[in-house]
Design a protein around this motif. Structure first.
Motif, PDB file in Angstrom:
ATOM      1  N   ARG A 191      -6.897  -6.708  -0.117  1.00  0.00           N
ATOM      2  CA  ARG A 191      -5.697  -6.840  -0.947  1.00  0.00           C
ATOM      3  C   ARG A 191      -4.983  -5.497  -1.074  1.00  0.00           C
ATOM      4  N   TYR A 192      -5.773  -4.455  -1.204  1.00  0.00           N
ATOM      5  CA  TYR A 192      -5.197  -3.110  -1.285  1.00  0.00           C
ATOM      6  C   TYR A 192      -4.617  -2.717   0.074  1.00  0.00           C
ATOM      7  N   THR A 193      -5.282  -3.120   1.134  1.00  0.00           N
ATOM      8  CA  THR A 193      -4.781  -2.854   2.475  1.00  0.00           C
ATOM      9  C   THR A 193      -3.401  -3.473   2.672  1.00  0.00           C
ATOM     10  N   ARG A 194      -3.214  -4.687   2.169  1.00  0.00           N
ATOM     11  CA  ARG A 194      -1.906  -5.324   2.295  1.00  0.00           C
ATOM     12  C   ARG A 194      -0.841  -4.530   1.543  1.00  0.00           C
ATOM     13  N   MET A 195      -1.227  -3.909   0.443  1.00  0.00           N
ATOM     14  CA  MET A 195      -0.269  -3.072  -0.285  1.00  0.00           C
ATOM     15  C   MET A 195       0.185  -1.896   0.587  1.00  0.00           C
ATOM     16  N   LEU A 196      -0.749  -1.279   1.304  1.00  0.00           N
ATOM     17  CA  LEU A 196      -0.383  -0.166   2.177  1.00  0.00           C
ATOM     18  C   LEU A 196       0.592  -0.622   3.260  1.00  0.00           C
ATOM     19  N   ILE A 197       0.395  -1.835   3.740  1.00  0.00           N
ATOM     20  CA  ILE A 197       1.281  -2.363   4.778  1.00  0.00           C
ATOM     21  C   ILE A 197       2.666  -2.635   4.207  1.00  0.00           C
ATOM     22  N   GLU A 198       2.719  -3.203   2.998  1.00  0.00           N
ATOM     23  CA  GLU A 198       3.996  -3.609   2.416  1.00  0.00           C
ATOM     24  C   GLU A 198       4.779  -2.439   1.837  1.00  0.00           C
ATOM     25  N   ARG A 199       4.079  -1.445   1.273  1.00  0.00           N
ATOM     26  CA  ARG A 199       4.766  -0.344   0.608  1.00  0.00           C
ATOM     27  C   ARG A 199       4.970   0.825   1.566  1.00  0.00           C
ATOM     28  N   LYS A 200       5.921   0.686   2.470  1.00  0.00           N
ATOM     29  CA  LYS A 200       6.188   1.742   3.436  1.00  0.00           C
ATOM     30  C   LYS A 200       6.902   2.936   2.797  1.00  0.00           C
ATOM     31  N   ASP A 201       7.363   2.766   1.542  1.00  0.00           N
ATOM     32  CA  ASP A 201       8.075   3.840   0.869  1.00  0.00           C
ATOM     33  C   ASP A 201       7.123   4.908   0.313  1.00  0.00           C
ATOM     34  N   LEU A 202       5.821   4.620   0.281  1.00  0.00           N
ATOM     35  CA  LEU A 202       4.876   5.577  -0.283  1.00  0.00           C
ATOM     36  C   LEU A 202       4.713   6.779   0.637  1.00  0.00           C
ATOM     37  N   THR A 203       4.720   7.965   0.036  1.00  0.00           N
ATOM     38  CA  THR A 203       4.478   9.174   0.817  1.00  0.00           C
ATOM     39  C   THR A 203       2.995   9.275   1.136  1.00  0.00           C
ATOM     40  N   LEU A 204       2.667  10.167   2.068  1.00  0.00           N
ATOM     41  CA  LEU A 204       1.269  10.360   2.416  1.00  0.00           C
ATOM     42  C   LEU A 204       0.480  10.833   1.198  1.00  0.00           C
ATOM     43  N   MET A 205       1.077  11.713   0.367  1.00  0.00           N
ATOM     44  CA  MET A 205       0.381  12.192  -0.821  1.00  0.00           C
ATOM     45  C   MET A 205       0.177  11.063  -1.817  1.00  0.00           C
ATOM     46  N   ASP A 206       1.137  10.127  -1.925  1.00  0.00           N
ATOM     47  CA  ASP A 206       0.960   8.953  -2.793  1.00  0.00           C
ATOM     48  C   ASP A 206      -0.278   8.174  -2.363  1.00  0.00           C
ATOM     49  N   VAL A 207      -0.371   7.922  -1.060  1.00  0.00           N
ATOM     50  CA  VAL A 207      -1.478   7.122  -0.531  1.00  0.00           C
ATOM     51  C   VAL A 207      -2.804   7.842  -0.739  1.00  0.00           C
ATOM     52  N   ILE A 208      -2.818   9.156  -0.509  1.00  0.00           N
ATOM     53  CA  ILE A 208      -4.054   9.923  -0.676  1.00  0.00           C
ATOM     54  C   ILE A 208      -4.523   9.870  -2.128  1.00  0.00           C
ATOM     55  N   THR A 209      -3.571   9.996  -3.066  1.00  0.00           N
ATOM     56  CA  THR A 209      -3.951   9.983  -4.480  1.00  0.00           C
ATOM     57  C   THR A 209      -4.369   8.587  -4.922  1.00  0.00           C
ATOM     58  N   LEU A 210      -3.632   7.552  -4.476  1.00  0.00           N
ATOM     59  CA  LEU A 210      -4.032   6.181  -4.799  1.00  0.00           C
ATOM     60  C   LEU A 210      -5.414   5.869  -4.221  1.00  0.00           C
ATOM     61  N   ASP A 211      -5.693   6.429  -3.061  1.00  0.00           N
ATOM     62  CA  ASP A 211      -7.003   6.242  -2.448  1.00  0.00           C
ATOM     63  C   ASP A 211      -8.091   6.796  -3.365  1.00  0.00           C
ATOM     64  N   LYS A 212      -7.831   7.948  -3.987  1.00  0.00           N
ATOM     65  CA  LYS A 212      -8.794   8.515  -4.936  1.00  0.00           C
ATOM     66  C   LYS A 212      -8.994   7.584  -6.123  1.00  0.00           C
ATOM     67  N   VAL A 213      -7.880   7.030  -6.642  1.00  0.00           N
ATOM     68  CA  VAL A 213      -7.973   6.128  -7.792  1.00  0.00           C
ATOM     69  C   VAL A 213      -8.813   4.916  -7.424  1.00  0.00           C
ATOM     70  N   GLN A 214      -8.571   4.335  -6.231  1.00  0.00           N
ATOM     71  CA  GLN A 214      -9.331   3.173  -5.801  1.00  0.00           C
ATOM     72  C   GLN A 214     -10.826   3.486  -5.696  1.00  0.00           C
ATOM     73  N   LYS A 215     -11.145   4.722  -5.301  1.00  0.00           N
ATOM     74  CA  LYS A 215     -12.540   5.113  -5.136  1.00  0.00           C
ATOM     75  C   LYS A 215     -13.162   5.616  -6.432  1.00  0.00           C
ATOM     76  N   GLY A 216     -12.360   5.668  -7.508  1.00  0.00           N
ATOM     77  CA  GLY A 216     -12.878   6.165  -8.775  1.00  0.00           C
ATOM     78  C   GLY A 216     -13.071   7.659  -8.791  1.00  0.00           C
ATOM     79  N   ARG A 217     -12.344   8.391  -7.913  1.00  0.00           N
ATOM     80  CA  ARG A 217     -12.462   9.849  -7.847  1.00  0.00           C
ATOM     81  C   ARG A 217     -11.482  10.502  -8.815  1.00  0.00           C
TER      82      ARG A 217
END
Length: 560
Positions: free
Chosen positions: A410-436
């Motif tokens: 489900r999160y993967t689909r968000m990455l596909i749909e939200r092409k407006d996210l910057t690389l830093m957005d994705v990196i930080t959201l990745d931390k949130v998803q991992k509980g970091r």
């Protein structure tokens, strides 16, 4: 030091004009933090160019002659100057920061002196990835020829550039040299027709592997025969691959020695790069991809080779676990932070082994523009896989883990749909998803885009993202209900049963409190809620601490 500093300050005040490495500012109360950082970069670089050990930024003194001491209240109140070193280090290359911050009373007025170390030889000091300098009173990007002047300064010591005593051309592996020639042709296509005509000595000189016809440590590392290992002692140039199962039990391993230019593909051949399937959201059919992108694996290994501190006599290791690869090399992470590498668009300032790194550039192993790490993150994002994890917690060791499992689909689909996210957005959201944990700056950036909710450190994906990724149920579990909701539940319980002890209140509320909190935090939330209700006059406590119980407070008419 106190008396010496007072003398230094008086000498600087008496100078007829500002120098390139000294700056006076009134800064009576406020001074923009970003401006402070730009001056840090500029004064550090100018100190290097003028052969000074440090630059100085001085608050509380006018910048025109005759200079007057006017005093400064800059960061006078807590936390004051205490955290400034750490804050500056977060935005400079190699976490460079002030050599010292001093407060002095001069003529009864407070003066703040910032001692800024000169840029390291060969490494211009940057602020947010930009190299700054000064031209008299002007502040701006340092001129390109001055940047190159700093970069041309030879590092004080480069072990990889040293001649390997006792080594001859006979110690180099013919297969490795042939492979190196082919890679050199790919890098220098305009010379492809000439390379085969060069003898080995000419080729090795053009490839910058040898120095003045002599065999260097770098040449042995990349091209040396396996039996030439002893020539590097006490240094070690080996790579070890280890396979571990779910229980961390070692089930296979292999060692790979010289030449390392050939060892990379040999390590790659041992990695079990399995095929995984997932639904992308763009098609009804599952996508099939390998766990790891081959370029990412090779880039991670090449970085280990370029940055390894060989004199620590340790191996480069590749640890394969179900769903991940971890690459480990010895030596501190020179750029300081991964964020600085991702955000900047400038070439890397230096490598631990500049001569070796230059040879690897010539042999098509690493890129001159230093975008390798950033490209690794982009590839993982494009594949909809989790971001690489850099573990820099242990001094003198760098660990990089490449995940080989898809993020929640489900999160993967968000990455596909939200092409407006910057690389830093994705990196930080990745931390949130991992509980970091995330930094305050990262958290604020995601909040501004309404991508996360919750209170640090218990952050979670926001409602808007949850809706897009079909994780609404997870969002509701993590979102805390309004406090009034819980208060109403307590009141309803007491109206029905007249009294309640702690185990009963806990049983009533615990499983309904936000899943973003751990068990301890949930209990603290409930205690805080009851305390608040007591202050509001909704409930009262009856009995002592251990056997205390809560009851509804009497109404005004009952009190009469």
């Amino acid at each position: 030091m106190s008396e010496d500093l007072n003398v230094i300050l008086r000498e600087m005040i008496d100078l007829p004009a500002e120098t390139e490495w000294i700056e006076f500012k009134e800064a009576k109360i406020n001074f923009d933090f970003d401006d402070l950082g730009r001056y840090f970069s500029a004064l550090s670089n100018e100190a290097n160019l003028y052969g000074k050990p440090a630059g100085w930024l001085i608050f509380g003194i006018t910048d025109r002659s005759p200079r007057k001491i006017v005093g400064s209240n800059y960061r006078l109140t807590p936390p004051g100057l205490d955290r400034l070193k750490e804050q500056i280090a977060q935005h400079t290359n190699h976490q460079m920061t002030f050599a010292g911050i001093y407060e002095r009373k001069t003529d009864g007025k407070r003066v703040v002196l910032f001692e800024i170390p000169a840029a390291t030889r060969g490494i211009p000091t940057t602020w947010n990835g930009v190299v700054y300098g000064r031209i008299h009173e002007s502040l701006g990007p340092l001129a390109l020829h001055e940047i190159e002047e700093i970069r041309r300064q030879a590092p004080l010591d480069d072990w990889s550039a040293k001649v390997c005593e006792g080594a001859t051309h006979a110690d180099l592996d013919p297969e490795a040299i042939a492979f190196a020639r082919e890679e050199y042709k790919k890098k220098h296509q305009h010379l492809a027709g000439e390379v085969d005509e060069w003898d080995n000595a000419s080729f090795l000189a053009r490839a910058k592997v040898c120095s003045q016809g002599r065999i260097t440590n770098a040449a042995i590392i990349l091209l040396g025969k396996s039996e030439a290992t002893h020539l590097l002692v006490p240094a070690i140039a080996h790579i070890t691959w280890v396979l571990r199962n779910e229980d961390e039990v070692e089930i296979d391993y292999a060692h790979f020695g010289l030449p390392l230019i050939l060892a990379v593909d040999r390590v790659f051949s041992r990695i079990r790069n399995l095929t995984v399937r997932y639904i992308s959201g763009e098609t009804l059919f599952p996508l099939e991809v390998t766990q790891y992108d081959p370029w990412v694996i090779r880039e991670a290994l090449h970085n280990c080779i370029a940055h390894q501190d060989y004199l620590q006599s340790a191996r480069i290791t590749v640890t394969e676990r179900p769903g991940s690869l971890m690459f480990t090399n010895r030596g501190n992470f020179i750029p300081g932070t991964v964020r600085s590498v991702i955000e900047r668009d400038t070439p890397p300032d230096r490598y631990r082994n500049p001569f070796l790194a230059n040879a690897m550039v010539e042999l098509n192993m690493i890129d001159t523009i230093g975008s390798g790490i950033k490209r690794m993150f982009r590839i993982q994002r494009d594949r909809n896989f989790p971001m690489p994890d850099y573990d820099l917690d242990e001094e003198g060791v760098v660990r990089v883990t490449i995940p080989g499992r898809v993020i929640d689909e489900r999160y993967t689909r968000m990455l596909i749909e939200r092409k407006d996210l910057t690389l830093m957005d994705v990196i930080t959201l990745d931390k949130v998803q991992k509980g970091r944990p995330v930094t305050r700056e990262e958290r604020d950036a995601l909040r501004e885009k309404k991508l996360i909710e919750g209170r640090s450190p218990n952050l979670y994906v926001s409602a808007s993202v949850a809706a897009e990724t079909d994780t609404r149920a997870d969002y509701i579990r993590k979102r805390s209900f309004d406090r009034a909701y819980f208060k109403d539940m307590v009141v309803a319980y007491l109206q029905t049963y007249h009294e309640a002890r702690w185990p009963e209140i806990e049983g009533l509320l615990l499983d309904k409190v936000s899943d973003a909190l751990n068990e301890k935090q949930k209990r603290e939330f409930i205690k805080s809620l009851l305390k608040e209700m007591r202050k509001e006059g909704t409930i009262v406590t009856v009995g002592k601490t251990r056997g205390a119980k809560w009851v509804l407070a009497p109404s005004p008419s009952e009190k009469v």
